[in-house]
Scaffold this active site. Sequence first.
Site, PDB file in Angstrom:
ATOM      1  CG  ASP A 211      -1.922   1.134   1.211  1.00 27.70           C
ATOM      2  OD1 ASP A 211      -1.915   1.918   0.246  1.00 27.70           O
ATOM      3  OD2 ASP A 211      -2.722   1.239   2.165  1.00 27.70           O
ATOM      4  CB  ALA A 213      -1.358   5.690   1.138  1.00 27.98           C
TER       5      ALA A 213
END
Length: 393
Positions: A211, A213
Amino acid sequence: MFEALKPLPQDPILQLMQTFREDPREHKIDLGIGVYKDDAGNTPIMAAVHQAERRLLESESTKSYVGPAGSPGFGRAMADLVMGEGSSLVRDGRVAVVQTPGGCGALRMAAEFLRLCRDNATVWVSTPTWGNHLPLLGGAGLNIREYPYLDPATLQVDFAAMLESLAQAEAGDVVLLHGCCHNPSGADLTFEQWQQVTDLVLKKGLLPFVDMAYQGLGDGLEADAAGLRHMAGRVPEMIVAASCSKNFGLYRERTGALMLMGATDSVTSAANSQLLSVIRSHYSMPPAHGAAIVETILGDEALRADWQLELAGMCDRILGLRRAFAEALAPAGDFGFIARQRGMFSFLGISPAQVRRLREEYGIYMLESSRVNVAGLNDRTLPVVAEAIRTIL
Ligand code: LMR
């Protein structure tokens, strides 16, 4: 039918955002939801975004459908950004990218895709992890297991415990890793630790799912992707969910990307065709505007340079706030970890009762876990927050 349903509490981060908005106190300070704020306390639209929007307004000639994969130009630009300019993985056709409604859309579509690959797929997530990871992944029917990540006593990565736990994972299990700027702790893996996790992933036959982000808000665009790129260069398969919410400041435009990396171009292409069908059956096609902005910026030398400069400034400012905050808290204990951690978040390590006191008595908002958004501080509020924390401690 509806009358059987019981009211559900909101997601804690969103609930806190609403409570803050409804708080009439003028001196209130928001260190809750992860949005970057400048020194005046605003979440600005980046200059390059403004420019790109002006250009789009002039040049856009249609609002016709984009298709489930979104814009191919956006996909190529995001692959370069995450995997590195000139990456041989991208050149060899091993990476397929789709445009998604935010990082959340990417995470959820990845989870649905994983369910297709393996009906009883298990995904290992760090303890702690971002609260929304659990419903996003679990809601698609994945089994969730946790690996210890943060030592609650030192608020640093307990790498030995992480490795020991992941050694229990079975071939085909998925490991969710935070590419950089771990949410909620700010405690990241070192490059050497990424190398060791890569070795473990290879040895056990696990599937890494990263992930990403906050690329660009830890140590910079390239440094923040170094661990991910090392891993991508060695493993046969990988999934990456990337968000443009923070590094382009496009929060409400819901702009993200999902990347599938397969062992060969034909494996990737077949996997991507399955993913496109998953997307078609969920939201059909992603929203276009945010991705068009990103594509415009990344495809134009001057706009890209401007964006990089502004992003680097945001990153430097967060690093400066981290150092100043750790220093201001020093009389109350050892908060040096705040300066060593990266990205928007750190835990203060205080109790829920102390968090409540800060909110009720001082109007200072943070998550109940004591996660603070360091990027929500500024020159005016930092001393106020530090003094309140010193007092309650
Ligand atoms: C956060 O963790 O605060 C952000 O990622 C925003 C969100 O949607 O939770």
